[in-house]
Enzyme design. Structure first.
Site, short mmCIF file in Angstrom:
data_model
loop_
_atom_site.label_atom_id
_atom_site.label_comp_id
_atom_site.label_asym_id
_atom_site.label_seq_id
_atom_site.Cartn_x
_atom_site.Cartn_y
_atom_site.Cartn_z
N TRP A 183 0.84 -1.21 0.00
CA TRP A 183 0.00 0.00 0.00
C TRP A 183 0.86 1.25 0.00
O TRP A 183 0.51 2.25 -0.65
CB TRP A 183 -0.96 -0.03 1.18
CG TRP A 183 -1.75 -1.30 1.21
CD1 TRP A 183 -1.73 -2.28 2.17
CD2 TRP A 183 -2.63 -1.79 0.19
NE1 TRP A 183 -2.56 -3.32 1.82
CE2 TRP A 183 -3.12 -3.05 0.61
CE3 TRP A 183 -3.06 -1.27 -1.04
CZ2 TRP A 183 -4.00 -3.81 -0.16
CZ3 TRP A 183 -3.95 -2.02 -1.81
CH2 TRP A 183 -4.41 -3.27 -1.36
N ASP A 225 -1.22 6.86 6.25
CA ASP A 225 -2.29 5.92 5.99
C ASP A 225 -2.38 5.00 7.21
O ASP A 225 -1.53 4.16 7.44
CB ASP A 225 -1.96 5.10 4.72
CG ASP A 225 -2.98 4.00 4.45
OD1 ASP A 225 -3.94 3.85 5.21
OD2 ASP A 225 -2.78 3.27 3.44
N LYS A 240 -11.38 -2.02 8.68
CA LYS A 240 -10.55 -2.79 9.61
C LYS A 240 -10.99 -2.54 11.06
O LYS A 240 -11.24 -3.47 11.80
CB LYS A 240 -9.08 -2.39 9.48
CG LYS A 240 -8.57 -2.18 8.07
CD LYS A 240 -8.34 -3.46 7.32
CE LYS A 240 -7.60 -3.18 6.01
NZ LYS A 240 -7.35 -4.39 5.24
#
Length: 355
Positions: A99, A166, A190
């Protein structure tokens, strides 16, 4: 049989969130309508939106000068939205996984990107240390938790430049010094809500300094000025997020949640380190408490498929490692009860005994 949901995302939600969300699907706030069909402009949902953003500020101790917004497009949209709004000349990025690498790729479309360090050559099994961030960087971006590789930065770096992070997979898992950041963003699926909404915490005076024109939907100020209501927001995920946030408050807040998370992770890592069949894949000092990655020891590789079936038969769901690394991954997000971690450990012990 009880199922233990270790999926990496979309992932486990608290019973509190599921129960209240299910009730609202049938009758939301006494309206006689489902949360799935109400207007986002109705006073009942406006109250949900406002309370959720206020609770985020309360739980994370967000200082004055910051706004909380709900956005679409997931963290992947933020990979371009951040540099669109903040990257004027140069930004620094830390490459710690898939990511982070995707965020770097997008940022390069908007200006110079200095990748200060990478652990790619070691299959992202550690967090780089000792790197230098140029003081003329517009910001320094890092991914705090790497779900695929099981590494995590459980701290707010001390830099002479502003931070962007992030935090999709570990937000609300530890206290954060928000004042160091220009932007923190996180996909909800999440530690907050079902997929479909993204959280961003934005320092308002960091905006408006780039030379380029920014499309309306990609401008943070658009969403700040309209209280996340510029376009139709994802009503149900925001309602579910509010339930999760209320539950976090009931648990005692972020410090209490961090203590529980550390305990859960220690239980599983202790078993991985003790059990002759398994070994962890991430550097010990960088181990994630959200995503515990492990494999079979070399001499027991042939047992991997057998253990997968054995664990599934015992009610363990979602422990298969990411396709790019293999092995196993147990995601221990905030809603994961300690009893499920103990059940996984018992399964590992039993499998060891049989072999």
């Amino acid at each position: 049989m009880k199922k233990h949901n270790f999926s990496a995302g979309p992932s486990i939600l608290s019973e509190y969130t599921i129960k209240n969300a299910a009730a609202a699907v049938e009758n939301f706030a006494g309206t006689g309508l489902s949360i799935l069909e109400v207007s986002h402009r109705g006073k009942e949902f406006v109250a949900v939106n406002d309370e959720a953003r206020a609770l985020i500020k309360e739980l994370l101790d967000v200082p004055a000068g910051y706004e909380v917004v709900f956005l679409g497009g997931g963290a992947s949209m933020q990979f371009c939205m951040v540099p669109f709004n903040l990257l004027n000349k140069k930004a620094s990025y830390l490459d710690t996984g898939t990511w982070a690498s995707n965020a770097i790729k997008e940022a390069k479309l908007f200006g110079e990107v200095d990748v200060v360090a990478s652990s790619k050559d070691a299959n992202y099994t550690f967090i780089p240390k000792g790197y230098q961030v140029a003081e003329d960087s517009d910001y320094f971006h890092f991914t705090s938790n790497n779900t695929i590789y099981g590494t995590e930065m459980r701290y707010d770096p001390d830099m002479k430049v502003r931070l962007v992070s992030d935090m999709s997979s570990d937000i609300f898992s530890r206290p954060i010094d928000i004042s160091k950041y220009d932007i923190i963003y996180a996909g909800a699926q999440k530690n907050l809500a079902p997929a479909g909404v993204t959280l961003a915490i934005v320092r308002t005076d960091a905006l408006g300094h780039v030379d380029r024109a920014i499309p309306t939907m990609l401008n943070y100020n658009t969403h700040i000025k309209k209280d996340s209501m510029f376009n139709t927001p994802p009503v149900f995920p925001i309602f579910a997020a509010l339930q999760t946030l209320k539950w976090y408050k009931e648990l005692g807040g972020i410090a209490a949640i961090e203590k529980m998370n550390l305990e859960k992770a220690a239980i599983l890592y202790d078993e991985i380190d003790r059990n002759k069949l398994f070994k962890g894949t991430a550097a010990v000092e960088d181990r994630s408490i959200m995503n515990v990655c492990f494999v079979m020891n070399d001499e027991y590789k042939e047992l991997e498929e057998e253990f997968s079936k054995f664990a599934a038969a015992a009610g363990m769901v979602g422990i298969k490692g990411h396709r790019s690394v293999g092995g196993f991954r147990a995601s221990l997000y905030n809603a994961m009860p300690k009893s499920s971690v103990e059940a996984l450990v018992a399964t590992m012990k039993e499998f060891e005994k049989q072999h």
